[in-house]
Write a protein that holds these residues in place. Sequence first.
Motif, PDB file in Angstrom:
ATOM      1  N   GLN A 130     -53.786 -50.310  28.721  1.00 24.79           N
ATOM      2  CA  GLN A 130     -55.080 -49.466  29.508  1.00 24.79           C
ATOM      3  C   GLN A 130     -55.124 -48.427  30.624  1.00 24.79           C
ATOM      4  O   GLN A 130     -55.250 -47.293  30.763  1.00 24.79           O
ATOM      5  CB  GLN A 130     -55.961 -50.874  30.483  1.00 24.79           C
ATOM      6  N   THR A 131     -53.952 -48.377  30.896  1.00 31.26           N
ATOM      7  CA  THR A 131     -53.350 -47.473  31.869  1.00 31.26           C
ATOM      8  C   THR A 131     -53.046 -46.251  30.958  1.00 31.26           C
ATOM      9  O   THR A 131     -53.026 -45.029  31.944  1.00 31.26           O
ATOM     10  CB  THR A 131     -52.120 -47.524  33.090  1.00 31.26           C
ATOM     11  N   SER A 132     -51.918 -46.518  29.621  1.00 33.93           N
ATOM     12  CA  SER A 132     -52.139 -45.388  29.005  1.00 33.93           C
ATOM     13  C   SER A 132     -53.355 -45.025  29.018  1.00 33.93           C
ATOM     14  O   SER A 132     -53.079 -43.241  29.178  1.00 33.93           O
ATOM     15  CB  SER A 132     -51.130 -45.841  27.760  1.00 33.93           C
ATOM     16  N   GLN A 133     -54.073 -45.264  28.327  1.00 32.29           N
ATOM     17  CA  GLN A 133     -55.631 -44.826  27.823  1.00 32.29           C
ATOM     18  C   GLN A 133     -55.983 -44.145  28.803  1.00 32.29           C
ATOM     19  O   GLN A 133     -56.269 -42.675  28.878  1.00 32.29           O
ATOM     20  CB  GLN A 133     -56.248 -45.952  27.291  1.00 32.29           C
ATOM     21  N   LEU A 134     -56.104 -44.528  30.349  1.00 33.95           N
ATOM     22  CA  LEU A 134     -56.976 -43.547  31.327  1.00 33.95           C
ATOM     23  C   LEU A 134     -55.500 -42.717  31.991  1.00 33.95           C
ATOM     24  O   LEU A 134     -56.333 -41.869  32.175  1.00 33.95           O
ATOM     25  CB  LEU A 134     -56.443 -44.839  32.751  1.00 33.95           C
ATOM     26  N   ASN A 135     -54.163 -42.601  31.820  1.00 30.26           N
ATOM     27  CA  ASN A 135     -53.711 -41.768  32.574  1.00 30.26           C
ATOM     28  C   ASN A 135     -53.520 -40.035  30.673  1.00 30.26           C
ATOM     29  O   ASN A 135     -53.502 -38.968  31.128  1.00 30.26           O
ATOM     30  CB  ASN A 135     -52.007 -42.147  32.097  1.00 30.26           C
ATOM     31  N   ASP A 136     -53.878 -40.959  29.803  1.00 34.99           N
ATOM     32  CA  ASP A 136     -54.369 -39.411  28.602  1.00 34.99           C
ATOM     33  C   ASP A 136     -55.317 -39.357  28.907  1.00 34.99           C
ATOM     34  O   ASP A 136     -55.973 -37.711  28.486  1.00 34.99           O
ATOM     35  CB  ASP A 136     -54.657 -40.844  27.045  1.00 34.99           C
ATOM     36  N   LEU A 137     -56.754 -40.211  29.329  1.00 39.89           N
ATOM     37  CA  LEU A 137     -58.087 -39.384  29.648  1.00 39.89           C
ATOM     38  C   LEU A 137     -57.513 -38.591  31.018  1.00 39.89           C
ATOM     39  O   LEU A 137     -57.876 -37.020  30.660  1.00 39.89           O
ATOM     40  CB  LEU A 137     -59.159 -40.278  30.038  1.00 39.89           C
ATOM     41  N   TYR A 138     -56.851 -39.145  32.050  1.00 41.34           N
ATOM     42  CA  TYR A 138     -56.910 -37.887  32.944  1.00 41.34           C
ATOM     43  C   TYR A 138     -55.588 -36.355  32.827  1.00 41.34           C
ATOM     44  O   TYR A 138     -56.020 -35.284  33.498  1.00 41.34           O
ATOM     45  CB  TYR A 138     -55.991 -38.482  34.525  1.00 41.34           C
ATOM     46  N   ALA A 139     -55.042 -37.044  31.996  1.00 38.59           N
ATOM     47  CA  ALA A 139     -53.839 -36.101  31.308  1.00 38.59           C
ATOM     48  C   ALA A 139     -55.123 -34.869  30.036  1.00 38.59           C
ATOM     49  O   ALA A 139     -54.969 -33.969  31.317  1.00 38.59           O
ATOM     50  CB  ALA A 139     -52.886 -35.595  30.074  1.00 38.59           C
ATOM     51  N   GLU A 140     -56.220 -35.537  29.406  1.00 40.70           N
ATOM     52  CA  GLU A 140     -57.068 -34.270  28.604  1.00 40.70           C
ATOM     53  C   GLU A 140     -58.039 -34.003  30.050  1.00 40.70           C
ATOM     54  O   GLU A 140     -58.666 -32.669  29.500  1.00 40.70           O
ATOM     55  CB  GLU A 140     -57.715 -35.195  27.919  1.00 40.70           C
ATOM     56  N   VAL A 141     -57.964 -34.077  31.058  1.00 43.39           N
ATOM     57  CA  VAL A 141     -59.153 -33.738  31.916  1.00 43.39           C
ATOM     58  C   VAL A 141     -58.653 -32.501  32.269  1.00 43.39           C
ATOM     59  O   VAL A 141     -58.754 -31.624  33.064  1.00 43.39           O
ATOM     60  CB  VAL A 141     -59.946 -34.787  32.757  1.00 43.39           C
ATOM     61  N   ILE A 142     -57.003 -32.642  33.076  1.00 43.71           N
ATOM     62  CA  ILE A 142     -56.299 -31.863  33.514  1.00 43.71           C
ATOM     63  C   ILE A 142     -55.945 -31.048  32.836  1.00 43.71           C
ATOM     64  O   ILE A 142     -55.940 -30.097  33.933  1.00 43.71           O
ATOM     65  CB  ILE A 142     -55.075 -32.377  34.557  1.00 43.71           C
ATOM     66  N   ALA A 143     -55.087 -31.389  32.351  1.00 40.63           N
ATOM     67  CA  ALA A 143     -55.792 -29.788  30.791  1.00 40.63           C
ATOM     68  C   ALA A 143     -56.149 -29.403  30.434  1.00 40.63           C
ATOM     69  O   ALA A 143     -56.903 -27.648  30.250  1.00 40.63           O
ATOM     70  CB  ALA A 143     -55.006 -30.127  30.039  1.00 40.63           C
ATOM     71  N   GLU A 144     -57.618 -29.775  30.459  1.00 39.76           N
ATOM     72  CA  GLU A 144     -58.710 -29.066  29.989  1.00 39.76           C
ATOM     73  C   GLU A 144     -59.309 -27.695  31.584  1.00 39.76           C
ATOM     74  O   GLU A 144     -59.520 -26.769  31.506  1.00 39.76           O
ATOM     75  CB  GLU A 144     -60.395 -29.832  29.996  1.00 39.76           C
ATOM     76  N   GLN A 145     -58.260 -29.097  33.199  1.00 42.85           N
ATOM     77  CA  GLN A 145     -58.474 -27.381  34.055  1.00 42.85           C
ATOM     78  C   GLN A 145     -57.691 -26.698  34.594  1.00 42.85           C
ATOM     79  O   GLN A 145     -57.583 -26.650  35.544  1.00 42.85           O
ATOM     80  CB  GLN A 145     -58.797 -28.598  35.282  1.00 42.85           C
ATOM     81  N   GLY A 146     -56.844 -26.761  33.588  1.00 44.01           N
ATOM     82  CA  GLY A 146     -55.631 -25.187  33.758  1.00 44.01           C
ATOM     83  C   GLY A 146     -54.778 -26.248  33.809  1.00 44.01           C
ATOM     84  O   GLY A 146     -53.216 -25.301  33.960  1.00 44.01           O
ATOM     85  N   GLY A 147     -54.203 -27.716  33.598  1.00 38.10           N
ATOM     86  CA  GLY A 147     -52.935 -28.118  33.930  1.00 38.10           C
ATOM     87  C   GLY A 147     -52.448 -28.747  35.269  1.00 38.10           C
ATOM     88  O   GLY A 147     -53.428 -27.815  36.126  1.00 38.10           O
ATOM     89  N   MET A 148     -51.464 -28.926  35.030  1.00 41.43           N
ATOM     90  CA  MET A 148     -51.022 -29.385  36.840  1.00 41.43           C
ATOM     91  C   MET A 148     -49.416 -28.708  36.741  1.00 41.43           C
ATOM     92  O   MET A 148     -48.387 -28.978  36.317  1.00 41.43           O
ATOM     93  CB  MET A 148     -50.878 -31.247  37.110  1.00 41.43           C
ATOM     94  N   PRO A 149     -49.162 -28.321  37.625  1.00 39.09           N
ATOM     95  CA  PRO A 149     -47.905 -27.345  37.659  1.00 39.09           C
ATOM     96  C   PRO A 149     -46.707 -28.304  38.286  1.00 39.09           C
ATOM     97  O   PRO A 149     -47.050 -28.854  38.304  1.00 39.09           O
ATOM     98  CB  PRO A 149     -48.232 -26.104  39.366  1.00 39.09           C
ATOM     99  N   LEU A 150     -45.548 -26.932  38.092  1.00 41.98           N
ATOM    100  CA  LEU A 150     -44.277 -27.906  37.995  1.00 41.98           C
ATOM    101  C   LEU A 150     -44.123 -28.294  39.494  1.00 41.98           C
ATOM    102  O   LEU A 150     -44.243 -27.526  40.564  1.00 41.98           O
ATOM    103  CB  LEU A 150     -43.065 -27.109  37.610  1.00 41.98           C
ATOM    104  N   GLN A 151     -43.790 -29.723  40.500  1.00 40.90           N
ATOM    105  CA  GLN A 151     -43.802 -30.027  41.600  1.00 40.90           C
ATOM    106  C   GLN A 151     -42.998 -31.420  41.058  1.00 40.90           C
ATOM    107  O   GLN A 151     -43.225 -32.170  40.902  1.00 40.90           O
ATOM    108  CB  GLN A 151     -44.873 -30.463  42.183  1.00 40.90           C
TER     109      GLN A 151
END
Length: 295
Positions: A154-175
């Motif tokens: 479930q967490t992996s599915q949620l992370n994948d969903l968040y990753a797709e949303v973040i990627a669509e919004q330009g991604g997350m910079p290196l930090q």
Amino acid sequence: MRVKNASRLRYQSAQSACHASASVHRQPATHVWLQPSLNKDYRIKHNQSIGNSQQGASTLLLALFVIAILVTATIAILLGHQLGYQRGYHALKTETEQATINSKEATNELKDLRISHKVLTNQVATAKQELTISLVNLDDLRQKQQALKIDNRQTSQLNDLYAEVIAEQGGMPLQVLGAKIDPLPENAFEYGFDVGMLSEDGLAKSLKVTLTLQDKDNFVDVPLDPARYAIEGIVRIRGRFVMPNGFKPLQVKLSLEAGDEQIEQLYDWKLGNMVDSMPLSLMDLPEVDQSPIEP
């Protein structure tokens, strides 16, 4: 009357004298013929007496010899009987004592076997209880593991969903999400850094990590193993190093490079504060802690 008597006495005396003279004159002849016979009889009697004496002595010696043999045999029989009785008595006594010892040993062994049986019975009962408890715990662990698998999915599915949303919004910079350096025994230290990044295309990128210790005039590169990671979300960089002798760093610099992004983070050496309950040797330390670092 007196004359007649006298003449008779004289006549008788004369006859007696004549008879005596005749006897005297005949006596040598008779002595000559009787002496050999007397000697012969004497010899025969003497020989007979000697023979009888010898026969009596032989009989006496034989009787004494027989008596000595009988006495010796009787004594030997008595001694043999006594010795045999003593040997038999001692042998029977020894066998009895040995049988008593064997009986005591057997009794002690039986007691030990009973004690061992009781101990083994208790151990078997304890083992059964432990097995029952282990089976119950194993069943609980299986259930928990199954629940964790479900949660991870479930967490992996949620992370994948968040990753797709973040990627669509330009991604997350290196930090850098978290950092720590803890002292260890034998002049060693443990470092930990949590790094996050998500590219615009949602693909994993190669992350190069460099850790440098600095004082006023010098710097020391810490060897990292591994020095490169594939980052797609969060990467936990963990490891240990030994401080060079005589080197006292003032700052720690963390350099990160992934794709087109590069960052450097400087940390004061205050991250290396002492910790409580430190082990005496590195061999007593567990594996490197992979838990998330609190910011």
